[in-house]
Scaffold this active site. Sequence first.
Site, mmCIF file in Angstrom:
data_model
loop_
_atom_site.group_PDB
_atom_site.id
_atom_site.type_symbol
_atom_site.label_atom_id
_atom_site.label_comp_id
_atom_site.label_asym_id
_atom_site.label_seq_id
_atom_site.Cartn_x
_atom_site.Cartn_y
_atom_site.Cartn_z
ATOM 1 N N HIS A 90 0.825 -1.215 0.000
ATOM 2 C CA HIS A 90 0.000 0.000 0.000
ATOM 3 C C HIS A 90 0.857 1.263 0.000
ATOM 4 O O HIS A 90 0.404 2.326 -0.400
ATOM 5 C CB HIS A 90 -0.896 0.043 1.238
ATOM 6 C CG HIS A 90 -1.752 -1.156 1.431
ATOM 7 N ND1 HIS A 90 -2.801 -1.457 0.590
ATOM 8 C CD2 HIS A 90 -1.722 -2.146 2.350
ATOM 9 C CE1 HIS A 90 -3.374 -2.586 1.001
ATOM 10 N NE2 HIS A 90 -2.736 -3.016 2.058
ATOM 11 N N HIS A 122 5.921 6.572 6.653
ATOM 12 C CA HIS A 122 5.567 6.123 5.304
ATOM 13 C C HIS A 122 5.018 7.307 4.513
ATOM 14 O O HIS A 122 4.857 8.400 5.053
ATOM 15 C CB HIS A 122 4.538 4.987 5.395
ATOM 16 C CG HIS A 122 3.272 5.420 6.054
ATOM 17 N ND1 HIS A 122 3.040 5.281 7.405
ATOM 18 C CD2 HIS A 122 2.177 6.063 5.560
ATOM 19 C CE1 HIS A 122 1.866 5.800 7.702
ATOM 20 N NE2 HIS A 122 1.316 6.293 6.596
ATOM 21 N N HIS A 124 2.412 8.966 1.186
ATOM 22 C CA HIS A 124 1.238 8.889 0.301
ATOM 23 C C HIS A 124 1.524 9.825 -0.859
ATOM 24 O O HIS A 124 1.963 10.953 -0.648
ATOM 25 C CB HIS A 124 -0.026 9.357 1.028
ATOM 26 C CG HIS A 124 -0.347 8.539 2.250
ATOM 27 N ND1 HIS A 124 -1.137 7.411 2.200
ATOM 28 C CD2 HIS A 124 0.040 8.666 3.544
ATOM 29 C CE1 HIS A 124 -1.240 6.886 3.418
ATOM 30 N NE2 HIS A 124 -0.520 7.636 4.256
ATOM 31 N N GLU A 134 -2.766 13.536 1.477
ATOM 32 C CA GLU A 134 -4.061 13.152 2.052
ATOM 33 C C GLU A 134 -4.733 14.378 2.656
ATOM 34 O O GLU A 134 -5.872 14.684 2.328
ATOM 35 C CB GLU A 134 -3.858 12.058 3.101
ATOM 36 C CG GLU A 134 -3.267 10.795 2.491
ATOM 37 C CD GLU A 134 -3.631 9.536 3.244
ATOM 38 O OE1 GLU A 134 -3.285 9.451 4.434
ATOM 39 O OE2 GLU A 134 -4.258 8.650 2.636
ATOM 40 N N HIS A 147 3.880 10.475 6.869
ATOM 41 C CA HIS A 147 3.308 10.259 8.201
ATOM 42 C C HIS A 147 4.319 9.557 9.093
ATOM 43 O O HIS A 147 4.777 8.471 8.748
ATOM 44 C CB HIS A 147 2.050 9.385 8.102
ATOM 45 C CG HIS A 147 0.905 10.070 7.428
ATOM 46 N ND1 HIS A 147 -0.119 9.390 6.806
ATOM 47 C CD2 HIS A 147 0.634 11.395 7.279
ATOM 48 C CE1 HIS A 147 -0.992 10.272 6.319
ATOM 49 N NE2 HIS A 147 -0.544 11.489 6.580
ATOM 50 N N THR A 231 -5.716 6.577 8.221
ATOM 51 C CA THR A 231 -6.287 6.894 6.900
ATOM 52 C C THR A 231 -6.391 5.651 6.018
ATOM 53 O O THR A 231 -6.661 5.756 4.825
ATOM 54 C CB THR A 231 -5.466 7.969 6.169
ATOM 55 O OG1 THR A 231 -4.166 7.435 5.872
ATOM 56 C CG2 THR A 231 -5.310 9.224 7.014
HETATM 57 ZN ZN LIG Z 1 -0.372 7.384 6.226
#
Ligand SMILES: [Zn+2]
Length: 326
Positions: A90, A122, A124, A134, A147, A231
């Site tokens: 992911h 990590h 996004h 996000e 994050h 999230t």
């Molecule tokens: Zn995250």
Amino acid sequence: MRMQGLGLTFITLPLVICAATGGQWCYDSQDPKCGPSHWKDFKATCGGDNQSPINIDRRRLLRDSNLGDILFEGYDQAPPGKWRLMNDGHTVMMSLEGESMMEHINITSGGLRDKYRALQFHFHWGSLTGNGSEHTIDGHQYPMEMHIVHMNVQYKSIAEAKGHPNGLAVLSFLFKASDTDNSNYNTIVAGLKNISREGDFVDLSSTFCLDNLLPDTAQLSKYYRYKGSLTTPDCSEVVIWTVFEEPILISQSQLNAFVTTVHFPATGSTLLKMTNNFRSPQPLKNRKVYASRDATISHSPMCSPSIHFLLPPLLALLIDQFSGPS
Ligand SMILES: [Zn+2]
Ligand SMILES: *[C@@H]1O[C@H](CO)[C@@H](O)[C@H](O)[C@H]1NC(C)=O
Ligand SMILES: *[C@@H]1O[C@H](CO)[C@@H](O)[C@H](O)[C@H]1NC(C)=O
Ligand SMILES: *[C@@H]1O[C@H](CO)[C@@H](O)[C@H](O)[C@H]1NC(C)=O
């Protein structure tokens, strides 16, 4: 790359991200049938009233002068172990090799009642043509978001932390494209090609302080604070969010490396690039977003009370001007 020696860290940490839900969740870029709008079907919490991310509307912030400097412990020291970079299917995640290593890195103060210990961080991101943060600020989406996930030291495990509304604290940093490479990200960017497929991991050869990845320390007292959730499923509503105002600068080619190098889990023989691995902003509902002591608040020209006092004299002035000498 041996899977043996995959410490406890790695068995438990991805739970923060993918929290076994039975059903398989994904992003729309993988398959719209299991994308974010369906997460609440796997896990009811994802349809809750305190979900993340959110849009941060800077006209509606409440100033909280108790939100002062966050105390970063161990952010300024190169950790004793090696950083491990992993593709969990992911996202791209960094943690420290060996289960107890991250215990050296903590945050406290800045309105946090407890001490929180870093678990992993990590990213996004979007695509070659679209931004992928996000959180958005005044409706503006940034190219990427990082994050850093911390767990309340009162709790022994993520499972236990998830039972408490103050269980986790996540620091969120937005990225902005710049003309030059951010050399502090070279090691991570170079490591991406070693974790092209789900489950791949690599121990980075050079170590570094977490500080190096962040904006200038002097800017870190400017942040926004609210209560929300993870999230990704299971979307547990146990996160104290801190979103920093100052973005991290990174070059377009470094951003592109995330978009073009790593892949989602293969379905059959097709390898799909990992792109748009972000969830869109969720309704704020009854929540409030607080501005730290030093954060920037923008005043809406529509609602500012001062305009009502200014308007009559301004009008008088205009009428005066346009009526002219007669
Ligand atoms: Zn995250
Ligand atoms: C982080 O917190 C733990 C537990 O309170 C403590 O043992 C450790 O020394 C702290 N790390 C730093 C760098 O201060
Ligand atoms: C994407 O982010 C860049 C800043 O790096 C900004 O200039 C651009 O307007 C953003 N695009 C959208 C659609 O928000
Ligand atoms: C990462 O991949 C490169 C080739 O792309 C290889 O030379 C290097 O040894 C790999 N690093 C590790 C730690 O496996």
